[in-house]
Structures are given as structure tokens and as C-alpha cells.
Design a protein around this motif. Sequence first.
Motif, PDB file in Angstrom:
ATOM      1  N   GLU A  38       0.834  -1.213   0.000  1.00 30.88           N
ATOM      2  CA  GLU A  38       0.000   0.000   0.000  1.00 30.88           C
ATOM      3  C   GLU A  38       0.866   1.259   0.000  1.00 30.88           C
ATOM      4  O   GLU A  38       0.532   2.243  -0.652  1.00 30.88           O
ATOM      5  CB  GLU A  38      -0.973  -0.004   1.183  1.00 30.88           C
ATOM      6  N   VAL A  39       1.969   1.218   0.721  1.00 31.78           N
ATOM      7  CA  VAL A  39       2.882   2.372   0.754  1.00 31.78           C
ATOM      8  C   VAL A  39       3.489   2.588  -0.634  1.00 31.78           C
ATOM      9  O   VAL A  39       3.541   3.715  -1.135  1.00 31.78           O
ATOM     10  CB  VAL A  39       3.986   2.174   1.817  1.00 31.78           C
ATOM     11  N   GLU A  40       3.938   1.507  -1.273  1.00 30.01           N
ATOM     12  CA  GLU A  40       4.515   1.622  -2.614  1.00 30.01           C
ATOM     13  C   GLU A  40       3.469   2.126  -3.616  1.00 30.01           C
ATOM     14  O   GLU A  40       3.773   2.967  -4.467  1.00 30.01           O
ATOM     15  CB  GLU A  40       5.061   0.265  -3.083  1.00 30.01           C
ATOM     16  N   ARG A  41       2.243   1.619  -3.495  1.00 33.30           N
ATOM     17  CA  ARG A  41       1.158   2.059  -4.388  1.00 33.30           C
ATOM     18  C   ARG A  41       0.915   3.557  -4.218  1.00 33.30           C
ATOM     19  O   ARG A  41       0.781   4.298  -5.189  1.00 33.30           O
ATOM     20  CB  ARG A  41      -0.121   1.276  -4.129  1.00 33.30           C
ATOM     21  N   ARG A  42       0.888   4.015  -2.984  1.00 34.00           N
ATOM     22  CA  ARG A  42       0.674   5.442  -2.709  1.00 34.00           C
ATOM     23  C   ARG A  42       1.783   6.283  -3.352  1.00 34.00           C
ATOM     24  O   ARG A  42       1.511   7.309  -3.987  1.00 34.00           O
ATOM     25  CB  ARG A  42       0.610   5.690  -1.203  1.00 34.00           C
ATOM     26  N   VAL A  43       3.020   5.837  -3.231  1.00 32.09           N
ATOM     27  CA  VAL A  43       4.153   6.563  -3.815  1.00 32.09           C
ATOM     28  C   VAL A  43       4.020   6.619  -5.332  1.00 32.09           C
ATOM     29  O   VAL A  43       4.236   7.668  -5.952  1.00 32.09           O
ATOM     30  CB  VAL A  43       5.493   5.911  -3.389  1.00 32.09           C
ATOM     31  N   VAL A  44       3.657   5.496  -5.950  1.00 29.41           N
ATOM     32  CA  VAL A  44       3.478   5.438  -7.402  1.00 29.41           C
ATOM     33  C   VAL A  44       2.358   6.386  -7.830  1.00 29.41           C
ATOM     34  O   VAL A  44       2.510   7.151  -8.792  1.00 29.41           O
ATOM     35  CB  VAL A  44       3.185   3.990  -7.874  1.00 29.41           C
ATOM     36  N   ILE A  45       1.251   6.355  -7.135  1.00 22.94           N
ATOM     37  CA  ILE A  45       0.109   7.208  -7.496  1.00 22.94           C
ATOM     38  C   ILE A  45       0.472   8.683  -7.356  1.00 22.94           C
ATOM     39  O   ILE A  45       0.193   9.489  -8.255  1.00 22.94           O
ATOM     40  CB  ILE A  45      -1.134   6.864  -6.652  1.00 22.94           C
ATOM     41  N   ILE A  46       1.099   9.045  -6.261  1.00 22.58           N
ATOM     42  CA  ILE A  46       1.473  10.449  -6.054  1.00 22.58           C
ATOM     43  C   ILE A  46       2.404  10.921  -7.169  1.00 22.58           C
ATOM     44  O   ILE A  46       2.238  12.012  -7.721  1.00 22.58           O
ATOM     45  CB  ILE A  46       2.100  10.647  -4.662  1.00 22.58           C
ATOM     46  N   ALA A  47       3.380  10.096  -7.518  1.00 28.87           N
ATOM     47  CA  ALA A  47       4.306  10.462  -8.599  1.00 28.87           C
ATOM     48  C   ALA A  47       3.567  10.623  -9.924  1.00 28.87           C
ATOM     49  O   ALA A  47       3.840  11.566 -10.690  1.00 28.87           O
ATOM     50  CB  ALA A  47       5.409   9.414  -8.723  1.00 28.87           C
ATOM     51  N   GLN A  48       2.633   9.726 -10.200  1.00 26.49           N
ATOM     52  CA  GLN A  48       1.874   9.805 -11.448  1.00 26.49           C
ATOM     53  C   GLN A  48       0.974  11.040 -11.476  1.00 26.49           C
ATOM     54  O   GLN A  48       0.854  11.699 -12.506  1.00 26.49           O
ATOM     55  CB  GLN A  48       1.052   8.535 -11.661  1.00 26.49           C
ATOM     56  N   VAL A  49       0.346  11.347 -10.351  1.00 25.81           N
ATOM     57  CA  VAL A  49      -0.511  12.540 -10.291  1.00 25.81           C
ATOM     58  C   VAL A  49       0.329  13.782 -10.563  1.00 25.81           C
ATOM     59  O   VAL A  49      -0.056  14.645 -11.362  1.00 25.81           O
ATOM     60  CB  VAL A  49      -1.251  12.635  -8.936  1.00 25.81           C
ATOM     61  N   ARG A  50       1.483  13.888  -9.939  1.00 24.76           N
ATOM     62  CA  ARG A  50       2.363  15.058 -10.175  1.00 24.76           C
ATOM     63  C   ARG A  50       2.760  15.157 -11.648  1.00 24.76           C
ATOM     64  O   ARG A  50       2.734  16.238 -12.232  1.00 24.76           O
ATOM     65  CB  ARG A  50       3.619  14.964  -9.317  1.00 24.76           C
ATOM     66  N   GLU A  77     -12.096   2.857  -4.633  1.00 24.85           N
ATOM     67  CA  GLU A  77     -12.185   4.017  -3.729  1.00 24.85           C
ATOM     68  C   GLU A  77     -10.850   4.365  -3.074  1.00 24.85           C
ATOM     69  O   GLU A  77     -10.548   5.533  -2.851  1.00 24.85           O
ATOM     70  CB  GLU A  77     -13.260   3.785  -2.668  1.00 24.85           C
ATOM     71  N   ALA A  78     -10.052   3.370  -2.748  1.00 28.11           N
ATOM     72  CA  ALA A  78      -8.753   3.643  -2.125  1.00 28.11           C
ATOM     73  C   ALA A  78      -7.863   4.429  -3.080  1.00 28.11           C
ATOM     74  O   ALA A  78      -7.223   5.409  -2.691  1.00 28.11           O
ATOM     75  CB  ALA A  78      -8.079   2.340  -1.706  1.00 28.11           C
ATOM     76  N   VAL A  79      -7.845   4.010  -4.338  1.00 30.58           N
ATOM     77  CA  VAL A  79      -7.053   4.722  -5.342  1.00 30.58           C
ATOM     78  C   VAL A  79      -7.624   6.126  -5.538  1.00 30.58           C
ATOM     79  O   VAL A  79      -6.875   7.106  -5.625  1.00 30.58           O
ATOM     80  CB  VAL A  79      -7.012   3.938  -6.667  1.00 30.58           C
ATOM     81  N   ALA A  80      -8.936   6.256  -5.585  1.00 35.46           N
ATOM     82  CA  ALA A  80      -9.577   7.562  -5.757  1.00 35.46           C
ATOM     83  C   ALA A  80      -9.179   8.524  -4.637  1.00 35.46           C
ATOM     84  O   ALA A  80      -8.892   9.700  -4.896  1.00 35.46           O
ATOM     85  CB  ALA A  80     -11.092   7.404  -5.807  1.00 35.46           C
ATOM     86  N   ILE A  90      -6.435   8.466  -2.796  1.00 30.37           N
ATOM     87  CA  ILE A  90      -5.022   8.834  -2.931  1.00 30.37           C
ATOM     88  C   ILE A  90      -4.851   9.856  -4.054  1.00 30.37           C
ATOM     89  O   ILE A  90      -4.120  10.847  -3.904  1.00 30.37           O
ATOM     90  CB  ILE A  90      -4.144   7.585  -3.181  1.00 30.37           C
ATOM     91  N   ILE A  91      -5.523   9.624  -5.174  1.00 23.86           N
ATOM     92  CA  ILE A  91      -5.436  10.571  -6.295  1.00 23.86           C
ATOM     93  C   ILE A  91      -5.939  11.939  -5.857  1.00 23.86           C
ATOM     94  O   ILE A  91      -5.302  12.958  -6.110  1.00 23.86           O
ATOM     95  CB  ILE A  91      -6.221  10.055  -7.520  1.00 23.86           C
ATOM     96  N   ARG A  92      -7.089  11.975  -5.198  1.00 21.40           N
ATOM     97  CA  ARG A  92      -7.657  13.267  -4.747  1.00 21.40           C
ATOM     98  C   ARG A  92      -6.700  13.978  -3.790  1.00 21.40           C
ATOM     99  O   ARG A  92      -6.436  15.175  -3.942  1.00 21.40           O
ATOM    100  CB  ARG A  92      -9.014  13.021  -4.065  1.00 21.40           C
ATOM    101  N   ALA A  93      -6.149  13.262  -2.817  1.00 17.97           N
ATOM    102  CA  ALA A  93      -5.223  13.870  -1.854  1.00 17.97           C
ATOM    103  C   ALA A  93      -3.958  14.381  -2.547  1.00 17.97           C
ATOM    104  O   ALA A  93      -3.478  15.481  -2.256  1.00 17.97           O
ATOM    105  CB  ALA A  93      -4.868  12.865  -0.761  1.00 17.97           C
ATOM    106  N   ALA A  94      -3.434  13.584  -3.478  1.00 17.83           N
ATOM    107  CA  ALA A  94      -2.226  14.001  -4.198  1.00 17.83           C
ATOM    108  C   ALA A  94      -2.506  15.230  -5.060  1.00 17.83           C
ATOM    109  O   ALA A  94      -1.686  16.151  -5.138  1.00 17.83           O
ATOM    110  CB  ALA A  94      -1.699  12.849  -5.051  1.00 17.83           C
ATOM    111  N   TYR A  95      -3.666  15.256  -5.682  1.00 13.45           N
ATOM    112  CA  TYR A  95      -4.066  16.394  -6.518  1.00 13.45           C
ATOM    113  C   TYR A  95      -4.159  17.666  -5.669  1.00 13.45           C
ATOM    114  O   TYR A  95      -3.603  18.706  -6.027  1.00 13.45           O
ATOM    115  CB  TYR A  95      -5.403  16.073  -7.182  1.00 13.45           C
ATOM    116  N   LEU A  96      -4.830  17.580  -4.546  1.00 15.09           N
ATOM    117  CA  LEU A  96      -4.980  18.749  -3.671  1.00 15.09           C
ATOM    118  C   LEU A  96      -3.632  19.215  -3.117  1.00 15.09           C
ATOM    119  O   LEU A  96      -3.371  20.418  -3.038  1.00 15.09           O
ATOM    120  CB  LEU A  96      -5.963  18.441  -2.544  1.00 15.09           C
TER     121      LEU A  96
END
Length: 179
Positions: A71-83, A148-151, A153-159
Motif C-alpha cells: 500500500e505504501v509503494e502504491r501510494r508513492v506510485v500514485i502520487i508520482a503519477q498525479v504530479r 475508492e482507495a485509489v480515488a 489517494i489521487i484526490r489527496a495528491a491532486y490537492l
Amino acid sequence: MHSLFSQRLPAGKTRWGFKEIRYGLNSGVPERMLTLFPQTKVIHAVRHPFSTISSTVRAWRPQVFNKNLSEVERRVVIIAQVRKEMARWKETTGYLADFCAAHPNKSMTVQIEEAKDKLDTIIEFLETPHEAHEVEVAREENPARDDEAVARIIRAAYLAELERDPSFAAVAARVNYKA
């Protein structure tokens, strides 16, 4: 050049369209189109930045759904992709907004969410006859969009990225969106 692009048009048709999402930033394609075809009209179709980023991360970045990630790795990947996708949206949209501002009689920006309601305006801008056709709005069908979990993370990274980069909201405002 004219015969190259008109020889395969259906009988009675004199115009053709070109839809491409990969051109824009630093490509010079819109400018070249105006040079090669002086009667060209450009529609800059833009989608709300959050919807664009969320959709792109979910649909085009399969590493987000790699089952071997913690989950930590997924969060890092998502945040990087959102940026990454926010930077691309900002640069491309800014470039096309500049293009439209420089060529107001040859281009217009249309928000995808309002395109169906602005069809008459678009047809008038294109100086083309209005033919009665049903307008079909595409719907996204991707089960990953329901995660929903991915959603979250994406929303938080976007904000978080909006706070880090205030110029993003300024570009969104140029195309009439509140980021």
C-alpha cells in the motif's frame, strides 16, 4: 497538399477533421496546420483537470494496480503519477490557451463537459452546415475507476500538488475551470 487530403473524402464532402491528443506542447502542429491550411479552424477541447488526471492515472498507468506493490509503494506510485500528469496538463493546456489567444478567429476552447450544450456555437465557429445528428457522449467503462482507495489517494495528491504549485490553478482558470 489540398489534393492529398481531399482525394478520399466521401462524395459531397469538402472538409475533413483531425483529432489528436498527443500533439500540442512544443510540437508546433497547430501552428503548422494554420500555415499549411490557412482556412483551418482549431477546437481546443479541454476537460476538467482533476477528471483528466484521475482518468489518466487509472486508465493509462497500470503500475498503479500492480498487485505486488505494498500500500505504501502504491501510494508513492500514485502520487508520482498525479504530479507528472498535472505537470503535463498544465503545460499542454497553457500552450494551447496561448495558441487560442494568439489566433482568436481561428481557434476556440471548448470544455468537454459543456460541448453538447455548445454544439450550435461550435458549428457556427466552424462555418459548417448544421446537420441534425444525435450527439453521443462517451462514457468511461473501467472497473479501476471504482477503486475508492485509489480515488482517495489521487484526490489527496491532486490537492497537495495544487497547494505546492499555485500556477496550476491559474492555468485552469485560463480555460474557465476552478482547479
